[in-house]
Design an enzyme around this catalytic site. Sequence first.
Site, PDB file in Angstrom:
ATOM      1  N   ARG A 165       0.382   6.887  -3.737  1.00 32.95           N
ATOM      2  CA  ARG A 165       0.094   6.846  -5.186  1.00 32.95           C
ATOM      3  C   ARG A 165      -0.043   5.419  -5.716  1.00 32.95           C
ATOM      4  NH1 ARG A 165      -0.566  10.916  -3.168  1.00 32.95           N
ATOM      5  NH2 ARG A 165       0.664  12.815  -3.398  1.00 32.95           N
ATOM      6  N   SER A 239       2.253  14.764 -14.430  1.00 31.70           N
ATOM      7  CA  SER A 239       3.559  14.273 -13.968  1.00 31.70           C
ATOM      8  C   SER A 239       3.857  12.929 -14.619  1.00 31.70           C
ATOM      9  CB  SER A 239       3.556  14.080 -12.461  1.00 31.70           C
ATOM     10  OG  SER A 239       3.318  15.301 -11.845  1.00 31.70           O
ATOM     11  N   GLU A 339       4.785   7.225 -14.199  1.00 36.26           N
ATOM     12  CA  GLU A 339       3.480   7.259 -13.533  1.00 36.26           C
ATOM     13  C   GLU A 339       2.324   6.882 -14.481  1.00 36.26           C
ATOM     14  OE1 GLU A 339       2.783  10.014 -10.035  1.00 36.26           O
ATOM     15  OE2 GLU A 339       1.348  10.719 -11.511  1.00 36.26           O
TER      16      GLU A 339
HETATM   17  P1  NAP Z   1       5.863  19.631  -4.734  1.00 32.97           P
HETATM   18  O1  NAP Z   1       4.641  20.111  -4.073  1.00 32.97           O
HETATM   19  O2  NAP Z   1       7.100  20.455  -4.659  1.00 32.97           O
HETATM   20  O3  NAP Z   1       6.198  18.173  -4.217  1.00 32.97           O
HETATM   21  C1  NAP Z   1       7.307  17.445  -4.674  1.00 32.97           C
HETATM   22  C2  NAP Z   1       7.589  16.310  -3.680  1.00 32.97           C
HETATM   23  O4  NAP Z   1       7.940  16.868  -2.430  1.00 32.97           O
HETATM   24  C3  NAP Z   1       6.403  15.425  -3.417  1.00 32.97           C
HETATM   25  O5  NAP Z   1       6.865  14.116  -3.217  1.00 32.97           O
HETATM   26  C4  NAP Z   1       5.830  15.985  -2.150  1.00 32.97           C
HETATM   27  O6  NAP Z   1       5.171  15.041  -1.347  1.00 32.97           O
HETATM   28  C5  NAP Z   1       7.051  16.435  -1.419  1.00 32.97           C
HETATM   29  N1  NAP Z   1       6.678  17.507  -0.505  1.00 32.97           N
HETATM   30  C6  NAP Z   1       6.565  18.821  -0.796  1.00 32.97           C
HETATM   31  N2  NAP Z   1       6.204  19.513   0.303  1.00 32.97           N
HETATM   32  C7  NAP Z   1       6.056  18.622   1.294  1.00 32.97           C
HETATM   33  C8  NAP Z   1       5.696  18.722   2.657  1.00 32.97           C
HETATM   34  N3  NAP Z   1       5.421  19.893   3.212  1.00 32.97           N
HETATM   35  N4  NAP Z   1       5.629  17.601   3.395  1.00 32.97           N
HETATM   36  C9  NAP Z   1       5.908  16.419   2.833  1.00 32.97           C
HETATM   37  N5  NAP Z   1       6.263  16.253   1.550  1.00 32.97           N
HETATM   38  C10 NAP Z   1       6.355  17.340   0.779  1.00 32.97           C
HETATM   39  O7  NAP Z   1       5.691  19.340  -6.269  1.00 32.97           O
HETATM   40  P2  NAP Z   1       4.623  19.057  -7.390  1.00 32.97           P
HETATM   41  O8  NAP Z   1       5.256  18.026  -8.236  1.00 32.97           O
HETATM   42  O9  NAP Z   1       4.221  20.364  -7.999  1.00 32.97           O
HETATM   43  O10 NAP Z   1       3.341  18.410  -6.752  1.00 32.97           O
HETATM   44  C11 NAP Z   1       2.293  19.133  -6.140  1.00 32.97           C
HETATM   45  C12 NAP Z   1       1.407  18.141  -5.450  1.00 32.97           C
HETATM   46  O11 NAP Z   1       0.732  17.349  -6.423  1.00 32.97           O
HETATM   47  C13 NAP Z   1       2.176  17.147  -4.566  1.00 32.97           C
HETATM   48  O12 NAP Z   1       1.411  16.892  -3.417  1.00 32.97           O
HETATM   49  C14 NAP Z   1       2.276  15.926  -5.434  1.00 32.97           C
HETATM   50  O13 NAP Z   1       2.365  14.713  -4.711  1.00 32.97           O
HETATM   51  C15 NAP Z   1       0.958  16.009  -6.163  1.00 32.97           C
HETATM   52  N6  NAP Z   1       0.932  15.204  -7.363  1.00 32.97           N
HETATM   53  C16 NAP Z   1       0.186  14.052  -7.358  1.00 32.97           C
HETATM   54  C17 NAP Z   1       0.139  13.232  -8.443  1.00 32.97           C
HETATM   55  C18 NAP Z   1      -0.684  11.982  -8.401  1.00 32.97           C
HETATM   56  O14 NAP Z   1      -1.524  11.797  -7.529  1.00 32.97           O
HETATM   57  N7  NAP Z   1      -0.467  11.087  -9.301  1.00 32.97           N
HETATM   58  C19 NAP Z   1       0.830  13.591  -9.589  1.00 32.97           C
HETATM   59  C20 NAP Z   1       1.556  14.771  -9.581  1.00 32.97           C
HETATM   60  C21 NAP Z   1       1.623  15.567  -8.455  1.00 32.97           C
HETATM   61  P3  NAP Z   1       3.659  14.572  -1.632  1.00 32.97           P
HETATM   62  O15 NAP Z   1       3.697  13.856  -2.932  1.00 32.97           O
HETATM   63  O16 NAP Z   1       3.383  13.661  -0.490  1.00 32.97           O
HETATM   64  O17 NAP Z   1       2.810  15.765  -1.651  1.00 32.97           O
END
Ligand code: NAP
Length: 344
Positions: A165, A239, A339
């Site tokens: 990110r 987020s 963020e």
């Molecule tokens: P989520 O999927 O429950 O993820 C929460 C955290 O847990 C994140 O840091 C995610 O890593 C990690 N995680 C969950 N499952 C994983 C796995 N199988 N392996 C490794 N790490 C895992 O919660 P959420 O907040 O609803 O987010 C959904 C997705 O949207 C996530 O991928 C999150 O990163 C992404 N997101 C991106 C942004 C952005 O680009 N600014 C903002 C909001 C959410 P990861 O972040 O590596 O996936």
Amino acid sequence: MNILQDVDLSQYSTMRLGGHARYLTEVTSRREIEEAVAWAVEHEMPPLMIGSGSNIVWRDEGFEGLLLINKMMKYEDFAEDELNHYLTVGAGENWDSVVERSVVAGLSGIEALSLIPGTAGATPIQNVGAYGQEIADVLVSIEAYDLHTRTFLTIPASDCASGYRTSRFKTTDHDRFLICSLTMHLLLQNPGPPFYRALAEHFAEHSITTFTPQVVRDAVIQIRSSKLPDPAKVANNGSFFANPIIDAGLLTQLQADYIDMPYWPVGDDSGNAKVPAAWLIEQAGFKDFHDPETGMATWPSQPLVLVNEHASSTADLLKFKQKIVDAVQTKFQITLQQEPELLP
Ligand code: NAP
């Protein structure tokens, strides 16, 4: 060039807060970027470019400069062969429309990045990622205007310093480049397992066993829409905090106190781990929390999303944010990082 004066910036942030911009103009071409920057230099004020305001918080003091709204449109799909496609998109294109078009064409690489609000040009800045994909995985190059040299240049993906990110556009070269377009390498093929856990669970629950870019996109849209508010209806920036990465020592310490704390090892030998910010915020007492003092709230199904119910200023938002940061810090010794960018 049509330059507007004294523009209400709350219209240029999906959080719907902030002061006024002294001047504002839309840019649709390289020539208009050059003209706008020249105008700003001549009038001795800073230029600043944004997309659609989905990841921006404006200060109440407003912006004493020339705000450029990126409206540069392009969608060009170059098929090198039957498998490899190079997609060049204008920075001002709506990101989800780009994903939709590429998915309809059968291309794989960004389908898990469906329904992310904002413009295409914003995605490399924080290396947007979700459900196991991130822009850096497919990025080939970026075309940008360099405010230091006042020239256009092509920046290869390997020079973008993309990380989790983040990228050079958010760190060392913040405020230096105006992104005009990006080129991505996508594949005309179906995605396959293993899928990110939330997706795998969705497929299992719905007995889905055939995977296409469209199937993944539909699943992501369903998951996201069930958890997240639509910024067109509810004022929010998605987020509000990044998921923190903590070191192995703190992880061990916290695991002793919180046996069911979710975490994911970062994937190297460090022992460091990502912890969901949403879980920390909930544990700190902010689940479905409505704050009468500031008019801010956390979204019931995703506490990582702060929503503006009836806040009257960015000061209200920042006060609410600080309550959450302080509570998480006290309970877990983790400092949550904001963020959305606070501008200017
Ligand atoms: P989520 O999927 O429950 O993820 C929460 C955290 O847990 C994140 O840091 C995610 O890593 C990690 N995680 C969950 N499952 C994983 C796995 N199988 N392996 C490794 N790490 C895992 O919660 P959420 O907040 O609803 O987010 C959904 C997705 O949207 C996530 O991928 C999150 O990163 C992404 N997101 C991106 C942004 C952005 O680009 N600014 C903002 C909001 C959410 P990861 O972040 O590596 O996936």
